[in-house]
Scaffold this motif. Structure first.
Motif, mmCIF file in Angstrom:
data_model
loop_
_atom_site.group_PDB
_atom_site.id
_atom_site.type_symbol
_atom_site.label_atom_id
_atom_site.label_comp_id
_atom_site.label_asym_id
_atom_site.label_seq_id
_atom_site.Cartn_x
_atom_site.Cartn_y
_atom_site.Cartn_z
ATOM 1 N N LEU A 93 0.900 -1.291 0.102
ATOM 2 C CA LEU A 93 0.142 -0.006 0.172
ATOM 3 C C LEU A 93 0.859 1.195 0.224
ATOM 4 O O LEU A 93 1.915 1.177 0.491
ATOM 5 N N GLN A 94 0.426 2.449 -0.363
ATOM 6 C CA GLN A 94 0.982 3.748 -0.434
ATOM 7 C C GLN A 94 -0.084 4.462 0.723
ATOM 8 O O GLN A 94 -1.014 4.578 0.472
ATOM 9 N N GLN A 95 0.826 5.105 1.750
ATOM 10 C CA GLN A 95 0.122 5.663 2.651
ATOM 11 C C GLN A 95 0.634 7.208 2.838
ATOM 12 O O GLN A 95 2.080 7.285 2.791
ATOM 13 N N VAL A 96 0.072 8.105 3.415
ATOM 14 C CA VAL A 96 0.811 9.251 3.746
ATOM 15 C C VAL A 96 0.424 9.365 5.477
ATOM 16 O O VAL A 96 -0.627 9.389 5.945
ATOM 17 N N LYS A 97 1.750 9.629 6.026
ATOM 18 C CA LYS A 97 1.314 9.912 7.617
ATOM 19 C C LYS A 97 2.404 11.115 8.037
ATOM 20 O O LYS A 97 3.581 11.156 7.455
ATOM 21 N N ASP A 98 1.813 11.984 8.791
ATOM 22 C CA ASP A 98 2.551 13.095 9.117
ATOM 23 C C ASP A 98 3.117 13.853 7.872
ATOM 24 O O ASP A 98 4.148 14.354 8.199
ATOM 25 N N GLY A 99 2.520 13.841 6.871
ATOM 26 C CA GLY A 99 2.986 14.669 5.772
ATOM 27 C C GLY A 99 4.102 13.904 4.983
ATOM 28 O O GLY A 99 4.525 14.668 4.013
ATOM 29 N N LYS A 100 4.306 12.603 5.221
ATOM 30 C CA LYS A 100 5.435 12.147 4.608
ATOM 31 C C LYS A 100 4.782 10.660 3.859
ATOM 32 O O LYS A 100 3.879 10.240 4.076
ATOM 33 N N HIS A 101 5.364 10.559 2.552
ATOM 34 C CA HIS A 101 4.749 9.467 1.735
ATOM 35 C C HIS A 101 5.617 8.224 2.251
ATOM 36 O O HIS A 101 6.790 8.121 2.611
ATOM 37 N N TRP A 102 4.853 6.871 2.330
ATOM 38 C CA TRP A 102 5.272 5.816 2.881
ATOM 39 C C TRP A 102 4.798 4.546 1.901
ATOM 40 O O TRP A 102 3.678 4.777 1.300
ATOM 41 N N VAL A 103 5.502 3.448 2.005
ATOM 42 C CA VAL A 103 5.124 2.182 1.193
ATOM 43 C C VAL A 103 4.950 1.253 2.383
ATOM 44 O O VAL A 103 5.981 1.224 3.331
ATOM 45 N N VAL A 104 3.915 0.753 2.563
ATOM 46 C CA VAL A 104 3.359 0.169 3.639
ATOM 47 C C VAL A 104 3.200 -1.314 2.848
ATOM 48 O O VAL A 104 2.664 -1.835 2.242
ATOM 49 N N LEU A 105 4.076 -2.361 3.610
ATOM 50 C CA LEU A 105 3.974 -3.866 3.337
ATOM 51 C C LEU A 105 3.229 -4.366 4.610
ATOM 52 O O LEU A 105 3.683 -4.572 5.627
ATOM 53 N N GLN A 106 1.820 -4.924 4.265
ATOM 54 C CA GLN A 106 1.091 -5.454 5.364
ATOM 55 C C GLN A 106 0.942 -6.718 5.439
ATOM 56 O O GLN A 106 0.522 -7.232 4.283
ATOM 57 N N ILE A 107 0.880 -7.547 6.373
ATOM 58 C CA ILE A 107 0.858 -8.847 6.494
ATOM 59 C C ILE A 107 -0.408 -9.211 7.569
ATOM 60 O O ILE A 107 -0.241 -8.666 8.799
ATOM 61 N N GLN A 108 -1.461 -9.648 6.951
ATOM 62 C CA GLN A 108 -2.533 -9.694 7.939
ATOM 63 C C GLN A 108 -3.182 -11.060 7.946
ATOM 64 O O GLN A 108 -3.206 -11.718 6.760
ATOM 65 N N ASP A 109 -3.453 -11.796 9.087
ATOM 66 C CA ASP A 109 -4.095 -13.230 8.968
ATOM 67 C C ASP A 109 -5.251 -13.080 9.589
ATOM 68 O O ASP A 109 -5.891 -11.999 10.407
ATOM 69 N N ASN A 110 -5.965 -14.184 9.613
ATOM 70 C CA ASN A 110 -7.485 -14.259 10.470
ATOM 71 C C ASN A 110 -7.369 -15.344 11.547
ATOM 72 O O ASN A 110 -8.387 -15.969 11.905
ATOM 73 N N GLY A 111 -6.313 -15.391 12.013
ATOM 74 C CA GLY A 111 -5.987 -16.358 13.430
ATOM 75 C C GLY A 111 -6.281 -15.727 14.687
ATOM 76 O O GLY A 111 -7.268 -14.680 14.839
ATOM 77 N N PRO A 112 -6.023 -16.240 15.755
ATOM 78 C CA PRO A 112 -6.144 -15.795 16.865
ATOM 79 C C PRO A 112 -5.694 -14.283 17.419
ATOM 80 O O PRO A 112 -6.195 -13.582 18.437
ATOM 81 N N GLY A 113 -4.934 -13.464 16.490
ATOM 82 C CA GLY A 113 -4.123 -12.622 17.008
ATOM 83 C C GLY A 113 -3.039 -12.706 17.686
ATOM 84 O O GLY A 113 -2.503 -13.582 18.311
#
Length: 178
Positions: A93-113
């Motif tokens: 994903l591409q995100q903007v946070k605090d005025g800065k551009h970032w590339v976010v690699l997100q790993i998400q599962d549907n397990g117990p957390g």
């Protein structure tokens, strides 16, 4: 002693940081992750909302190792919980946070957390939710991402849904190579 050795390794690796095409780097390792997921009767997907040839500042091999470790941890958690449909999503994903551009690699599962205690300990030097774990995988992940100028964010999904763990690697974008 082990943490000191890891720090020396990371300092030496700093000069090996280079622009990395994140999507291509993930595409090259995804078949291996997919094979492991299939063996474990789990689903896994890779999706990208990045512009073509989006580059991040990192060490490609180390970044791939980090993703292998995080996905393996997710698979281990899913193996123990066995929700009706187990799955892991890797999103770029591409995100903007605090005025800065970032590339976010997100790993998400549907397990117990992630266990609440582990989420509380993540600011400390070494933490693990596994009985046999040393927590060095998380330490190395956090340290490497910081070394590359980024940061990590780890949380559980909303309690109203299948919880699952969500780990985000916020990476600095790199200008395209000329």
């Amino acid at each position: 002693e082990m943490v000191g050795s890891l720090r020396k390794l990371m300092i030496r690796g700093q000069d090996q940081m280079e622009p990395v095409d994140l999507y291509k780097a993930m595409q090259s390792v995804f078949p291996i992750l997919q094979g492991e997921a299939t063996q474990r009767h789990m689903g896994i997907r890779l999706s990208s909302q990045l512009q073509p040839a989006t580059l991040v500042l990192a060490n490609e091999v180390m970044l791939q190792r980090i993703v292998f470790n995080l996905v393996a941890n997710a698979m281990d958690a899913l193996s123990k919980s066995r929700p009706a449909l187990t799955g892991i999503a890797i999103d770029l994903l591409q995100q903007v946070k605090d005025g800065k551009h970032w590339v976010v690699l997100q790993i998400q599962d549907n397990g117990p957390g992630l266990p609440h205690e582990l989420l509380q300990q993540l600011s400390g030097p070494v933490a693990s939710s596994k009985a046999q774990g040393s927590g060095l995988g998380l330490l190395l992940t956090q340290s490497m991402i910081r070394l590359w100028g980024g940061h990590t964010h780890m949380r559980n999904g909303p309690s109203s849904a299948e919880t699952g763990a969500c780990i985000q690697l916020w990476l600095k974008p790199s200008p395209p190579a000329s």
